[in-house]
Design a protein around this motif. Structure first.
Motif, PDB file in Angstrom:
ATOM      1  N   GLU A   6      49.797  49.830  33.266  1.00 37.97           N
ATOM      2  CA  GLU A   6      48.557  49.223  33.709  1.00 37.97           C
ATOM      3  C   GLU A   6      48.270  48.043  32.799  1.00 37.97           C
ATOM      4  OE1 GLU A   6      45.178  51.617  34.490  1.00 37.97           O
ATOM      5  OE2 GLU A   6      46.322  53.154  35.557  1.00 37.97           O
ATOM      6  N   ILE A   7      47.956  46.889  33.397  1.00 34.66           N
ATOM      7  CA  ILE A   7      47.820  45.636  32.672  1.00 34.66           C
ATOM      8  C   ILE A   7      46.459  45.030  32.980  1.00 34.66           C
ATOM      9  CG2 ILE A   7      48.831  43.363  32.266  1.00 34.66           C
ATOM     10  CD1 ILE A   7      51.431  44.542  33.611  1.00 34.66           C
ATOM     11  N   LEU A   8      45.702  44.734  31.924  1.00 35.46           N
ATOM     12  CA  LEU A   8      44.404  44.081  32.081  1.00 35.46           C
ATOM     13  C   LEU A   8      44.490  42.679  31.502  1.00 35.46           C
ATOM     14  CD1 LEU A   8      41.431  44.542  32.990  1.00 35.46           C
ATOM     15  CD2 LEU A   8      40.924  45.108  30.609  1.00 35.46           C
ATOM     16  N   THR A   9      43.930  41.682  32.211  1.00 44.73           N
ATOM     17  CA  THR A   9      43.958  40.282  31.790  1.00 44.73           C
ATOM     18  C   THR A   9      42.533  39.790  31.551  1.00 44.73           C
ATOM     19  OG1 THR A   9      43.806  39.357  34.021  1.00 44.73           O
ATOM     20  CG2 THR A   9      46.010  39.981  33.227  1.00 44.73           C
ATOM     21  N   PRO A  10      42.363  38.591  30.949  1.00 43.92           N
ATOM     22  CA  PRO A  10      41.008  38.085  30.690  1.00 43.92           C
ATOM     23  C   PRO A  10      40.165  37.922  31.944  1.00 43.92           C
ATOM     24  CG  PRO A  10      42.625  36.829  29.440  1.00 43.92           C
ATOM     25  CD  PRO A  10      43.396  37.714  30.378  1.00 43.92           C
ATOM     26  N   GLN A  11      40.802  37.742  33.081  1.00 48.22           N
ATOM     27  CA  GLN A  11      40.051  37.586  34.328  1.00 48.22           C
ATOM     28  C   GLN A  11      39.476  38.918  34.814  1.00 48.22           C
ATOM     29  OE1 GLN A  11      43.184  36.347  33.854  1.00 48.22           O
ATOM     30  NE2 GLN A  11      42.540  34.234  33.516  1.00 48.22           N
ATOM     31  N   GLY A  12      39.778  39.991  34.087  1.00 47.31           N
ATOM     32  CA  GLY A  12      39.275  41.305  34.479  1.00 47.31           C
ATOM     33  C   GLY A  12      39.986  41.886  35.673  1.00 47.31           C
ATOM     34  N   LYS A  13      41.162  41.335  35.974  1.00 54.70           N
ATOM     35  CA  LYS A  13      41.916  41.803  37.123  1.00 54.70           C
ATOM     36  C   LYS A  13      43.029  42.741  36.658  1.00 54.70           C
ATOM     37  CE  LYS A  13      41.128  37.529  39.725  1.00 54.70           C
ATOM     38  NZ  LYS A  13      41.770  36.356  40.370  1.00 54.70           N
ATOM     39  N   PRO A  14      42.904  44.036  36.907  1.00 56.07           N
ATOM     40  CA  PRO A  14      43.961  44.961  36.483  1.00 56.07           C
ATOM     41  C   PRO A  14      45.142  44.956  37.448  1.00 56.07           C
ATOM     42  CG  PRO A  14      42.160  46.176  37.497  1.00 56.07           C
ATOM     43  CD  PRO A  14      41.737  44.731  37.468  1.00 56.07           C
ATOM     44  N   TYR A  15      46.321  45.082  36.887  1.00 61.30           N
ATOM     45  CA  TYR A  15      47.558  45.163  37.649  1.00 61.30           C
ATOM     46  C   TYR A  15      48.256  46.480  37.335  1.00 61.30           C
ATOM     47  CZ  TYR A  15      47.169  40.055  38.244  1.00 61.30           C
ATOM     48  OH  TYR A  15      46.753  38.787  38.547  1.00 61.30           O
ATOM     49  N   SER A  39      61.446  49.730  46.257  1.00 63.80           N
ATOM     50  CA  SER A  39      61.853  48.712  45.294  1.00 63.80           C
ATOM     51  C   SER A  39      61.989  49.309  43.903  1.00 63.80           C
ATOM     52  CB  SER A  39      60.831  47.578  45.266  1.00 63.80           C
ATOM     53  OG  SER A  39      60.779  46.918  46.502  1.00 63.80           O
ATOM     54  N   ARG A  40      62.939  48.797  43.150  1.00 67.91           N
ATOM     55  CA  ARG A  40      63.139  49.256  41.783  1.00 67.91           C
ATOM     56  C   ARG A  40      61.990  48.844  40.870  1.00 67.91           C
ATOM     57  NH1 ARG A  40      66.408  53.463  40.671  1.00 67.91           N
ATOM     58  NH2 ARG A  40      68.500  53.213  41.540  1.00 67.91           N
ATOM     59  N   ILE A  41      61.482  47.630  41.050  1.00 62.36           N
ATOM     60  CA  ILE A  41      60.375  47.146  40.228  1.00 62.36           C
ATOM     61  C   ILE A  41      59.367  46.457  41.132  1.00 62.36           C
ATOM     62  CG2 ILE A  41      61.641  45.015  39.681  1.00 62.36           C
ATOM     63  CD1 ILE A  41      60.178  45.062  36.940  1.00 62.36           C
ATOM     64  N   SER A  42      58.096  46.738  40.918  1.00 65.51           N
ATOM     65  CA  SER A  42      57.066  46.175  41.784  1.00 65.51           C
ATOM     66  C   SER A  42      55.791  45.970  40.990  1.00 65.51           C
ATOM     67  CB  SER A  42      56.805  47.089  42.985  1.00 65.51           C
ATOM     68  OG  SER A  42      56.381  48.372  42.537  1.00 65.51           O
ATOM     69  N   LEU A  43      54.986  45.027  41.471  1.00 66.97           N
ATOM     70  CA  LEU A  43      53.705  44.709  40.849  1.00 66.97           C
ATOM     71  C   LEU A  43      52.643  44.713  41.933  1.00 66.97           C
ATOM     72  CD1 LEU A  43      52.335  43.708  38.148  1.00 66.97           C
ATOM     73  CD2 LEU A  43      52.677  41.386  39.031  1.00 66.97           C
ATOM     74  N   ARG A  44      51.513  45.337  41.644  1.00 70.54           N
ATOM     75  CA  ARG A  44      50.424  45.359  42.616  1.00 70.54           C
ATOM     76  C   ARG A  44      49.099  45.252  41.878  1.00 70.54           C
ATOM     77  NH1 ARG A  44      51.436  51.172  42.757  1.00 70.54           N
ATOM     78  NH2 ARG A  44      52.793  50.938  44.556  1.00 70.54           N
ATOM     79  N   ARG A  45      48.072  44.901  42.613  1.00 72.31           N
ATOM     80  CA  ARG A  45      46.720  44.903  42.080  1.00 72.31           C
ATOM     81  C   ARG A  45      46.196  46.336  42.082  1.00 72.31           C
ATOM     82  NH1 ARG A  45      44.097  39.886  42.575  1.00 72.31           N
ATOM     83  NH2 ARG A  45      45.403  38.389  41.463  1.00 72.31           N
ATOM     84  N   SER A  68      43.013  47.899  44.826  1.00 71.56           N
ATOM     85  CA  SER A  68      43.260  47.466  46.206  1.00 71.56           C
ATOM     86  C   SER A  68      44.658  47.833  46.668  1.00 71.56           C
ATOM     87  CB  SER A  68      43.067  45.950  46.330  1.00 71.56           C
ATOM     88  OG  SER A  68      44.085  45.249  45.615  1.00 71.56           O
ATOM     89  N   GLY A  69      45.587  47.983  45.712  1.00 73.78           N
ATOM     90  CA  GLY A  69      46.968  48.274  46.085  1.00 73.78           C
ATOM     91  C   GLY A  69      47.695  47.082  46.668  1.00 73.78           C
ATOM     92  N   GLN A  70      47.104  45.898  46.559  1.00 81.06           N
ATOM     93  CA  GLN A  70      47.722  44.695  47.124  1.00 81.06           C
ATOM     94  C   GLN A  70      48.972  44.332  46.338  1.00 81.06           C
ATOM     95  OE1 GLN A  70      45.156  41.281  47.059  1.00 81.06           O
ATOM     96  NE2 GLN A  70      46.688  39.904  47.944  1.00 81.06           N
ATOM     97  N   ASP A  71      50.091  44.161  47.041  1.00 77.41           N
ATOM     98  CA  ASP A  71      51.339  43.800  46.387  1.00 77.41           C
ATOM     99  C   ASP A  71      51.295  42.362  45.895  1.00 77.41           C
ATOM    100  OD1 ASP A  71      52.778  46.265  46.791  1.00 77.41           O
ATOM    101  OD2 ASP A  71      52.900  45.737  48.907  1.00 77.41           O
ATOM    102  N   VAL A  72      51.899  42.145  44.737  1.00 80.77           N
ATOM    103  CA  VAL A  72      52.010  40.814  44.162  1.00 80.77           C
ATOM    104  C   VAL A  72      53.493  40.447  44.131  1.00 80.77           C
ATOM    105  CG1 VAL A  72      51.628  39.377  42.127  1.00 80.77           C
ATOM    106  CG2 VAL A  72      49.962  41.151  42.731  1.00 80.77           C
ATOM    107  N   THR A  73      53.864  39.420  44.864  1.00 85.17           N
ATOM    108  CA  THR A  73      55.252  38.971  44.847  1.00 85.17           C
ATOM    109  C   THR A  73      55.562  38.381  43.482  1.00 85.17           C
ATOM    110  OG1 THR A  73      55.168  38.501  47.209  1.00 85.17           O
ATOM    111  CG2 THR A  73      56.971  37.505  45.955  1.00 85.17           C
ATOM    112  N   CYS A  74      56.631  38.853  42.860  1.00 81.11           N
ATOM    113  CA  CYS A  74      56.920  38.445  41.483  1.00 81.11           C
ATOM    114  C   CYS A  74      58.409  38.130  41.323  1.00 81.11           C
ATOM    115  CB  CYS A  74      56.485  39.533  40.510  1.00 81.11           C
ATOM    116  SG  CYS A  74      56.589  39.055  38.765  1.00 81.11           S
ATOM    117  N   PRO A  75      58.847  36.948  41.762  1.00 79.46           N
ATOM    118  CA  PRO A  75      60.243  36.561  41.559  1.00 79.46           C
ATOM    119  C   PRO A  75      60.570  36.515  40.063  1.00 79.46           C
ATOM    120  CG  PRO A  75      59.151  35.083  43.103  1.00 79.46           C
ATOM    121  CD  PRO A  75      58.076  35.913  42.474  1.00 79.46           C
TER     122      PRO A  75
END
Length: 229
Positions: free
Chosen positions: A123-132, A145-151, A154-161
């Motif tokens: 779990e990752i928290l940034t200065p914008q207060g948006k946890p990932y 997927s082997r590795i994935s990132l989401r918000r 909300s569970g919204q997927d974040v595409t992360c090339p």
């Protein structure tokens, strides 16, 4: 031997991963009085102890977790109990490195295994207060997927090339690395790391939050603020 994989596919939402990650943690928090309450878990997203502040001077934080503090969760009965003999889920050391252009996380367990479902969760928290939520599926047969990132939430997927993962069997370690751009190039991050495992029939699971001892809450306990190098 180190095995490295790249997986840039955007991952759709899927029920099994939710069961094996955040859903298990939430169920576990409600199952046993010894676990963190939702209020305590939420507090872990926003508070930092003086010890953590002192450790936040550097971009790289190494943390040693207590041994034999894995919890086992039973789904039908919604109960939990300690599982000190579980070596494969038991985190003993984590590293979070906030590099100039990448965030690198590592979890070392007592004995690496890939049977059933095996997930490293950050779990990752940034200065914008948006946890990932960053998930690495290091099972022999992954859910998706082997590795994935989401918000988170909300569970919204974040595409992360450029996201990568690897296993280092010689030291029982799972690694993940993502470009900082996937997180909005934050000036600092706070990161919590955990491992969740389950057999294929999903009637029980095991979990370890690297910054708690015998507790698993709705959220992973976050480490200190780590500025970008």
């Amino acid at each position: 031997m180190t095995t490295t994989q790249n997986d840039n596919r955007p991952r759709p939402r899927f029920a099994l991963s939710m069961v094996a990650t955040s859903a298990l943690l939430v169920a576990g928090a409600a199952a046993a009085p010894a676990l963190m309450t939702s209020a305590n878990a939420a507090a872990s997203l926003s508070t930092t102890s003086s010890h953590q502040r002192a450790a936040a001077d550097g971009h790289r934080v190494v943390h040693r977790d207590a041994r034999r503090d894995v919890l086992r969760f039973e789904f039908p009965s919604e109960t939990s109990r300690p599982a000190p003999r579980d070596r494969a889920t038991d985190i003993v050391r984590t590293v979070v490195d906030h590099r100039p252009h990448r965030l690198v996380v590592q979890s070392r367990v007592r004995e690496l295994s890939r049977s059933g479902y095996r997930l490293m969760v950050a779990e990752i928290l940034t200065p914008q207060g948006k946890p990932y939520e960053l998930v690495v599926d290091f099972s022999t047969k992954p859910i998706d997927s082997r590795i994935s990132l989401r918000r988170s939430g909300s569970g919204q997927d974040v595409t992360c090339p450029g996201a990568t993962w690897s296993l280092n069997r010689s030291v029982n370690r799972v690694d993940a690395s993502i470009p900082s751009s996937c997180l909005g190039d934050p000036g600092w991050v706070r990161v919590g790391l955990g491992v969740v495992t389950s057999p294929r029939f999903l009637e029980r699971s095991w979990a370890d939050d690297s910054r708690t001892r015998g507790q698993v809450g709705e959220h992973l306990r976050l480490g200190p603020r780590q500025p970008r190098a």
